[in-house]
Every structure is written in C-alpha cells, then in structure tokens.
Design a protein around this motif. Structure first.
Motif, PDB file in Angstrom:
ATOM      1  N   LEU A 190       0.866  -1.176   0.000  1.00 25.28           N
ATOM      2  CA  LEU A 190       0.000   0.000   0.000  1.00 25.28           C
ATOM      3  C   LEU A 190       0.898   1.221   0.000  1.00 25.28           C
ATOM      4  N   MET A 191       0.716   2.065  -0.997  1.00 27.36           N
ATOM      5  CA  MET A 191       1.576   3.246  -1.115  1.00 27.36           C
ATOM      6  C   MET A 191       0.798   4.421  -1.671  1.00 27.36           C
ATOM      7  N   GLY A 192       1.350   5.595  -1.467  1.00 31.82           N
ATOM      8  CA  GLY A 192       0.798   6.798  -2.065  1.00 31.82           C
ATOM      9  C   GLY A 192       1.226   6.917  -3.518  1.00 31.82           C
ATOM     10  N   ARG A 193       0.558   7.819  -4.204  1.00 34.31           N
ATOM     11  CA  ARG A 193       0.830   8.001  -5.631  1.00 34.31           C
ATOM     12  C   ARG A 193       2.250   8.485  -5.897  1.00 34.31           C
ATOM     13  N   ARG A 194       2.784   9.367  -5.060  1.00 31.35           N
ATOM     14  CA  ARG A 194       4.158   9.853  -5.288  1.00 31.35           C
ATOM     15  C   ARG A 194       5.168   8.722  -5.103  1.00 31.35           C
ATOM     16  N   THR A 195       4.938   7.855  -4.124  1.00 31.75           N
ATOM     17  CA  THR A 195       5.826   6.702  -3.945  1.00 31.75           C
ATOM     18  C   THR A 195       5.742   5.800  -5.166  1.00 31.75           C
ATOM     19  N   LEU A 229      -8.249   5.409   3.017  1.00 30.01           N
ATOM     20  CA  LEU A 229      -7.610   4.242   3.612  1.00 30.01           C
ATOM     21  C   LEU A 229      -8.571   3.062   3.727  1.00 30.01           C
ATOM     22  N   ASP A 230      -9.803   3.304   4.135  1.00 24.72           N
ATOM     23  CA  ASP A 230     -10.757   2.199   4.259  1.00 24.72           C
ATOM     24  C   ASP A 230     -10.981   1.506   2.920  1.00 24.72           C
ATOM     25  N   ALA A 231     -11.115   2.289   1.853  1.00 22.36           N
ATOM     26  CA  ALA A 231     -11.297   1.702   0.522  1.00 22.36           C
ATOM     27  C   ALA A 231     -10.050   0.923   0.103  1.00 22.36           C
ATOM     28  N   ALA A 232      -8.872   1.444   0.430  1.00 23.56           N
ATOM     29  CA  ALA A 232      -7.625   0.746   0.092  1.00 23.56           C
ATOM     30  C   ALA A 232      -7.550  -0.604   0.801  1.00 23.56           C
ATOM     31  N   LEU A 233      -7.920  -0.633   2.079  1.00 24.04           N
ATOM     32  CA  LEU A 233      -7.867  -1.885   2.840  1.00 24.04           C
ATOM     33  C   LEU A 233      -8.914  -2.877   2.346  1.00 24.04           C
ATOM     34  N   ALA A 234     -10.074  -2.383   1.942  1.00 28.87           N
ATOM     35  CA  ALA A 234     -11.099  -3.266   1.384  1.00 28.87           C
ATOM     36  C   ALA A 234     -10.619  -3.876   0.068  1.00 28.87           C
ATOM     37  N   LEU A 252      -4.212  -1.386  -8.146  1.00 27.13           N
ATOM     38  CA  LEU A 252      -5.542  -1.041  -7.663  1.00 27.13           C
ATOM     39  C   LEU A 252      -5.468   0.362  -7.101  1.00 27.13           C
ATOM     40  N   VAL A 253      -6.506   1.157  -7.308  1.00 28.87           N
ATOM     41  CA  VAL A 253      -6.500   2.560  -6.895  1.00 28.87           C
ATOM     42  C   VAL A 253      -7.612   2.796  -5.886  1.00 28.87           C
ATOM     43  N   ALA A 254      -7.271   3.482  -4.796  1.00 28.08           N
ATOM     44  CA  ALA A 254      -8.244   3.850  -3.774  1.00 28.08           C
ATOM     45  C   ALA A 254      -8.067   5.318  -3.427  1.00 28.08           C
ATOM     46  N   HIS A 255      -9.132   5.897  -2.877  1.00 27.87           N
ATOM     47  CA  HIS A 255      -9.098   7.325  -2.554  1.00 27.87           C
ATOM     48  C   HIS A 255      -9.206   7.597  -1.064  1.00 27.87           C
ATOM     49  N   THR A 259      -0.375  -4.364  -5.704  1.00 23.39           N
ATOM     50  CA  THR A 259      -0.088  -2.963  -5.404  1.00 23.39           C
ATOM     51  C   THR A 259      -1.390  -2.181  -5.305  1.00 23.39           C
ATOM     52  N   VAL A 260      -1.561  -1.500  -4.186  1.00 27.30           N
ATOM     53  CA  VAL A 260      -2.696  -0.604  -3.978  1.00 27.30           C
ATOM     54  C   VAL A 260      -2.134   0.794  -3.813  1.00 27.30           C
ATOM     55  N   VAL A 261      -2.585   1.714  -4.666  1.00 25.10           N
ATOM     56  CA  VAL A 261      -2.122   3.100  -4.609  1.00 25.10           C
ATOM     57  C   VAL A 261      -3.250   3.961  -4.059  1.00 25.10           C
ATOM     58  N   LEU A 262      -2.912   4.727  -3.045  1.00 23.76           N
ATOM     59  CA  LEU A 262      -3.851   5.651  -2.413  1.00 23.76           C
ATOM     60  C   LEU A 262      -3.564   7.044  -2.956  1.00 23.76           C
ATOM     61  N   THR A 263      -4.583   7.669  -3.563  1.00 21.82           N
ATOM     62  CA  THR A 263      -4.410   8.987  -4.167  1.00 21.82           C
ATOM     63  C   THR A 263      -5.677   9.813  -4.010  1.00 21.82           C
ATOM     64  N   ARG A 264      -5.498  11.124  -3.936  1.00 17.64           N
ATOM     65  CA  ARG A 264      -6.656  12.029  -3.900  1.00 17.64           C
ATOM     66  C   ARG A 264      -7.178  12.321  -5.306  1.00 17.64           C
ATOM     67  N   ASP A 265      -6.375  12.031  -6.317  1.00 17.94           N
ATOM     68  CA  ASP A 265      -6.723  12.348  -7.701  1.00 17.94           C
ATOM     69  C   ASP A 265      -7.735  11.330  -8.238  1.00 17.94           C
ATOM     70  N   PRO A 266      -8.976  11.734  -8.483  1.00 20.32           N
ATOM     71  CA  PRO A 266      -9.995  10.785  -8.933  1.00 20.32           C
ATOM     72  C   PRO A 266      -9.739  10.234 -10.336  1.00 20.32           C
ATOM     73  N   ASP A 267      -8.874  10.873 -11.104  1.00 22.06           N
ATOM     74  CA  ASP A 267      -8.614  10.439 -12.476  1.00 22.06           C
ATOM     75  C   ASP A 267      -7.341   9.618 -12.623  1.00 22.06           C
ATOM     76  N   TRP A 268      -6.568   9.461 -11.539  1.00 19.64           N
ATOM     77  CA  TRP A 268      -5.286   8.766 -11.637  1.00 19.64           C
ATOM     78  C   TRP A 268      -5.510   7.267 -11.800  1.00 19.64           C
ATOM     79  N   CYS A 269      -4.725   6.656 -12.671  1.00 20.88           N
ATOM     80  CA  CYS A 269      -4.739   5.204 -12.821  1.00 20.88           C
ATOM     81  C   CYS A 269      -3.392   4.767 -13.387  1.00 20.88           C
TER      82      CYS A 269
END
Length: 160
Positions: A45-50, A83-88, A78-81, A63-73
């Motif tokens: 689990l990592m942030g988009r910059r990482t 922490l709860d969504a990332a863990l799910a 896997l992309v989440a916005h 790999t699960v990427v946590l980002t605030r950007d709704p358009d990032w892929c």
C-alpha cells in the motif's frame, strides 16, 4: 470480511528522513533483498508519489495506490481514494495477506494507529530530505528484534 494486518516497512535515517526529491538518499546492500523477502506474495500500500518514484508495480505483490486524484490510474495497480477503501481492495484482492504500508510519509501517518508492527531499516546517517517517518515512541512500540549491520540495523517493533 476482517481488516488485514497492517505492517509498515521503511528505511529511516537517524533524523527521521525517508526520502528526498522523490527518491531515497542512500543505497544499502541487503536492504532490498530483505524488503523483497518480507513483502513477496503480499500487498504493498503506497501513495501516488511513492508509486511514481518506482514507476511500476513490484513483481509478485499486489499494489494498492492511495491517491486524492480521482482520475489517476496505472496498469497493474488497484487505486483507492481513502484508507478504508484501500484496505477493502487489499482484502478482496489478496485475502489473508499482510498489507505492507510502503510510504510515503503521509501514508505512514494515515495508517499509523492501525498498524501493529513496524519493520524498519534504521539507517545511521542524517541526510537532508523532504519526507519523514513518524517518530517511534517507546511507550507505544516495543523493539522485538534487531539485526546489526555496517551503518544500519534491521529492527522489528510491535505495538504495546
């Protein structure tokens, strides 16, 4: 479905620095093989910059990427916005696997109170940097293992 085990993995300098200008300000022999051995088959689990600093998903891990950007892929992640969504996502994609919190500083802080273990490489340097790891408070964390090397130690902490 229960929440997966969250464990931080990081290389942290004596001054708390973990990154500088989108990279790591050192290279340590033995650190990357340990990281691979611990995380293989699990979830990172990592942030988009990482993720951007790596440029690709690491093989053999989800790999699960946590980002605030709704358009990032990105392909293969896997992309989440939040922490709860990332863990799910992690629990669904890799049930029963450890979720290794892989950085950066914001992601460590976001998941800090949900992690039960830290696997750190304590780097005995004090480089300049722009990304830091949260302070490991001995009242909150107990050291359970230490392996000493030239210029760094591999250290395991568990939450008290």
């Amino acid at each position: 479905m229960h929440e997966p085990e969250l464990v931080a993995i990081a290389a942290v300098a004596d001054n708390g620095v973990i990154g500088a200008d989108g990279g790591i300000p050192w290279r340590l022999e033995g650190d990357l093989p340990r990281l691979k051995r611990l995380t293989m088959g699990h979830v990172l689990l990592m942030g988009r910059r990482t993720y951007d600093s790596l440029g690709r998903p690491l093989p053999g891990r989800t790999t699960v990427v946590l980002t605030r950007d709704p358009d990032w892929c990105a392909d293969g992640v896997l992309v989440a916005h939040d922490l709860d969504a990332a863990l799910a996502l992690a629990a669904e994609a890799a049930p029963g696997r450890i979720v290794w919190v892989f950085g950066g500083g914001e992601i460590y802080r976001l998941a800090w109170h949900r992690m039960g273990r830290l696997e750190l490489t304590e780097v005995h340097r004090a480089p300049q940097g722009d990304t830091t790891f949260p302070a490991v408070d001995p009242a909150e964390w107990a050291e359970t293992a230490r392996e000493t090397h030239d210029g760094f130690d591999f250290v395991t902490y568990v939450r008290r």
